[in-house]
Design a protein around this motif. Sequence first.
Motif, PDB file in Angstrom:
ATOM      1  N   GLU A  58       7.603 -10.034  -0.368  1.00 50.11           N
ATOM      2  CA  GLU A  58       6.210  -9.787  -0.724  1.00 50.11           C
ATOM      3  C   GLU A  58       6.029  -8.340  -1.153  1.00 50.11           C
ATOM      4  O   GLU A  58       6.412  -7.415  -0.422  1.00 50.11           O
ATOM      5  CB  GLU A  58       5.275 -10.088   0.455  1.00 50.11           C
ATOM      6  N   LEU A  59       5.429  -8.161  -2.326  1.00 50.12           N
ATOM      7  CA  LEU A  59       5.109  -6.832  -2.847  1.00 50.12           C
ATOM      8  C   LEU A  59       3.617  -6.811  -3.117  1.00 50.12           C
ATOM      9  O   LEU A  59       3.136  -7.499  -4.014  1.00 50.12           O
ATOM     10  CB  LEU A  59       5.899  -6.559  -4.135  1.00 50.12           C
ATOM     11  N   ASP A  60       2.871  -6.019  -2.355  1.00 51.90           N
ATOM     12  CA  ASP A  60       1.411  -6.058  -2.424  1.00 51.90           C
ATOM     13  C   ASP A  60       0.826  -4.657  -2.617  1.00 51.90           C
ATOM     14  O   ASP A  60       1.190  -3.716  -1.908  1.00 51.90           O
ATOM     15  CB  ASP A  60       0.821  -6.655  -1.138  1.00 51.90           C
ATOM     16  N   TYR A  61      -0.088  -4.533  -3.596  1.00 54.55           N
ATOM     17  CA  TYR A  61      -0.872  -3.324  -3.803  1.00 54.55           C
ATOM     18  C   TYR A  61       0.023  -2.090  -3.996  1.00 54.55           C
ATOM     19  O   TYR A  61      -0.176  -1.044  -3.393  1.00 54.55           O
ATOM     20  CB  TYR A  61      -1.845  -3.113  -2.640  1.00 54.55           C
ATOM     21  N   TYR A 114       0.806  -1.224   0.000  1.00 54.89           N
ATOM     22  CA  TYR A 114       0.000   0.000   0.000  1.00 54.89           C
ATOM     23  C   TYR A 114       0.840   1.274   0.000  1.00 54.89           C
ATOM     24  O   TYR A 114       0.544   2.233   0.717  1.00 54.89           O
ATOM     25  CB  TYR A 114      -0.951   0.007   1.196  1.00 54.89           C
ATOM     26  N   CYS A 115       1.895   1.304  -0.807  1.00 53.05           N
ATOM     27  CA  CYS A 115       2.673   2.532  -0.990  1.00 53.05           C
ATOM     28  C   CYS A 115       2.354   3.033  -2.393  1.00 53.05           C
ATOM     29  O   CYS A 115       2.965   2.595  -3.376  1.00 53.05           O
ATOM     30  CB  CYS A 115       4.164   2.255  -0.811  1.00 53.05           C
ATOM     31  N   HIS A 116       1.404   3.953  -2.484  1.00 53.38           N
ATOM     32  CA  HIS A 116       0.740   4.206  -3.752  1.00 53.38           C
ATOM     33  C   HIS A 116       1.560   5.010  -4.749  1.00 53.38           C
ATOM     34  O   HIS A 116       1.164   5.110  -5.909  1.00 53.38           O
ATOM     35  CB  HIS A 116      -0.601   4.900  -3.490  1.00 53.38           C
ATOM     36  N   LYS A 117       2.683   5.590  -4.324  1.00 50.32           N
ATOM     37  CA  LYS A 117       3.510   6.338  -5.270  1.00 50.32           C
ATOM     38  C   LYS A 117       4.873   5.688  -5.511  1.00 50.32           C
ATOM     39  O   LYS A 117       5.692   6.228  -6.240  1.00 50.32           O
ATOM     40  CB  LYS A 117       3.705   7.774  -4.770  1.00 50.32           C
ATOM     41  N   ILE A 135       7.166 -18.583  -7.204  1.00 57.10           N
ATOM     42  CA  ILE A 135       6.893 -17.191  -7.564  1.00 57.10           C
ATOM     43  C   ILE A 135       5.388 -17.089  -7.721  1.00 57.10           C
ATOM     44  O   ILE A 135       4.812 -17.674  -8.632  1.00 57.10           O
ATOM     45  CB  ILE A 135       7.601 -16.785  -8.861  1.00 57.10           C
ATOM     46  N   ARG A 136       4.736 -16.384  -6.819  1.00 53.32           N
ATOM     47  CA  ARG A 136       3.270 -16.298  -6.820  1.00 53.32           C
ATOM     48  C   ARG A 136       2.869 -14.887  -7.226  1.00 53.32           C
ATOM     49  O   ARG A 136       3.278 -13.923  -6.598  1.00 53.32           O
ATOM     50  CB  ARG A 136       2.713 -16.637  -5.444  1.00 53.32           C
ATOM     51  N   VAL A 137       2.091 -14.805  -8.290  1.00 50.54           N
ATOM     52  CA  VAL A 137       1.727 -13.487  -8.813  1.00 50.54           C
ATOM     53  C   VAL A 137       0.223 -13.382  -8.991  1.00 50.54           C
ATOM     54  O   VAL A 137      -0.455 -14.345  -9.328  1.00 50.54           O
ATOM     55  CB  VAL A 137       2.433 -13.216 -10.161  1.00 50.54           C
ATOM     56  N   ARG A 138      -0.311 -12.190  -8.751  1.00 45.73           N
ATOM     57  CA  ARG A 138      -1.720 -11.902  -9.001  1.00 45.73           C
ATOM     58  C   ARG A 138      -1.815 -10.496  -9.548  1.00 45.73           C
ATOM     59  O   ARG A 138      -1.383  -9.541  -8.910  1.00 45.73           O
ATOM     60  CB  ARG A 138      -2.558 -12.035  -7.732  1.00 45.73           C
ATOM     61  N   ARG A 139      -2.406 -10.387 -10.728  1.00 47.99           N
ATOM     62  CA  ARG A 139      -2.397  -9.104 -11.429  1.00 47.99           C
ATOM     63  C   ARG A 139      -3.464  -8.141 -10.925  1.00 47.99           C
ATOM     64  O   ARG A 139      -3.235  -6.950 -10.814  1.00 47.99           O
ATOM     65  CB  ARG A 139      -2.578  -9.351 -12.924  1.00 47.99           C
ATOM     66  N   ASP A 140      -4.661  -8.662 -10.649  1.00 48.18           N
ATOM     67  CA  ASP A 140      -5.734  -7.776 -10.208  1.00 48.18           C
ATOM     68  C   ASP A 140      -6.619  -8.509  -9.222  1.00 48.18           C
ATOM     69  O   ASP A 140      -6.414  -9.675  -8.908  1.00 48.18           O
ATOM     70  CB  ASP A 140      -6.548  -7.249 -11.388  1.00 48.18           C
ATOM     71  N   ILE A 141      -7.627  -7.848  -8.742  1.00 47.76           N
ATOM     72  CA  ILE A 141      -8.411  -8.371  -7.623  1.00 47.76           C
ATOM     73  C   ILE A 141      -9.246  -9.589  -7.999  1.00 47.76           C
ATOM     74  O   ILE A 141      -9.588 -10.411  -7.154  1.00 47.76           O
ATOM     75  CB  ILE A 141      -9.309  -7.251  -7.043  1.00 47.76           C
ATOM     76  N   VAL A 142      -9.582  -9.738  -9.297  1.00 47.65           N
ATOM     77  CA  VAL A 142     -10.403 -10.882  -9.708  1.00 47.65           C
ATOM     78  C   VAL A 142      -9.565 -12.083 -10.127  1.00 47.65           C
ATOM     79  O   VAL A 142     -10.081 -13.155 -10.362  1.00 47.65           O
ATOM     80  CB  VAL A 142     -11.341 -10.491 -10.875  1.00 47.65           C
ATOM     81  N   ILE A 162       3.723 -11.505  -5.371  1.00 53.52           N
ATOM     82  CA  ILE A 162       3.432 -10.189  -5.941  1.00 53.52           C
ATOM     83  C   ILE A 162       1.934 -10.096  -6.177  1.00 53.52           C
ATOM     84  O   ILE A 162       1.364 -10.915  -6.892  1.00 53.52           O
ATOM     85  CB  ILE A 162       4.187  -9.975  -7.262  1.00 53.52           C
ATOM     86  N   THR A 163       1.283  -9.104  -5.560  1.00 46.94           N
ATOM     87  CA  THR A 163      -0.164  -8.956  -5.670  1.00 46.94           C
ATOM     88  C   THR A 163      -0.511  -7.534  -6.081  1.00 46.94           C
ATOM     89  O   THR A 163      -0.071  -6.576  -5.444  1.00 46.94           O
ATOM     90  CB  THR A 163      -0.848  -9.275  -4.330  1.00 46.94           C
TER      91      THR A 163
END
Length: 345
Positions: A49-52, A19-22, A98-105, A76-77
Amino acid sequence: MTYSTAKSLVNLETLEIRYCHKMEEIVMKQDGEDDEDKEIFFSKLKLLELDYLRTLKRFSGHSYTFRFPLLECVTITQCPRLTMFCPGAIYASHLQSIRVRRDIVDHHRDIWMTDLNNTIQHRFMTQEHSSFEEIFPSLDQIIDFMGKIPPFKVLHIFYLGKLKSIWKDDFQLPPIHQNLRSLSVKSCCNLVKLAPSSASFENLRSLSVSGCHQLIHLVTSSTAKSLVSLEWLAINDCKKMEEIVMNETNEDVEGGITFNQLQRIVLTDLPSLKMFASQSLTFEFPELEEIKITGCPQMKKLGPGVLKTPKLSKVKIEGCDMEWEDEGDLNKTIEMLCSAKDSVN
């Protein structure tokens, strides 16, 4: 963080950024700094872990060499702009997932390719349903990568709609699969072959295949003979599968096929399945305790050959259960339970 700060993190074991948006990159170059021949050694890092991080483009935009000798898992989410890890060299000899998720769906997917950069590039630069037709190249090609690909124990292959093969059908299978303990393949609707007939999986403990509608058989008899460590087998929703083990030589398999450790078999929603093996092969299941067959209307027996199941105690066919106190005849039991179900219907 700057290069000098990253260099100081020699005892860091877990790095989680959320949650670091910039934020655009994790490790940045200081003004006037030359990044050539510079190395960053995260000597104890095991989890990243890199999330949002909606604006994250890369872990580092500079050609540092990153070494992660103990890194095991990268997650990576929702980092939609991330298209590469870094332009420099990456060494992560213990990386297994390596676990990745591109978007919320989207769902988390475990993906392993030749290196961290390639995995991120393919995952984030292709459509949700990948265009891969194969995953691992031929033996000659794989030799060039062997210094970069560590042995891995788990392989999950999900939602690759154009995938036709996992391994090239070479005479000699690349050795990167030798430590594999768990293989799961789901919703690869154009997969025509799970593995070449030369494939050997001595360490594989669990095998799960579902939603692979072009598979006619699961494995060949030579591959089946190698499954000496397999404990759990589950096949689900494969519309064209006619048998689990195919005898590719049409000759007797010397010594039969023994699944030394197999304890449970689950076969579900296989409308074309007729038998476990259609040819007269001898199968031994010394540790098999339970078999469950549901939604396999054409299957009336396991096979025409000899079956040995000394520990089998529970058989469930189309919702009908039978428990044994002593060794019973599996083929006759399947026939009897199928007949009982048909008479009820």
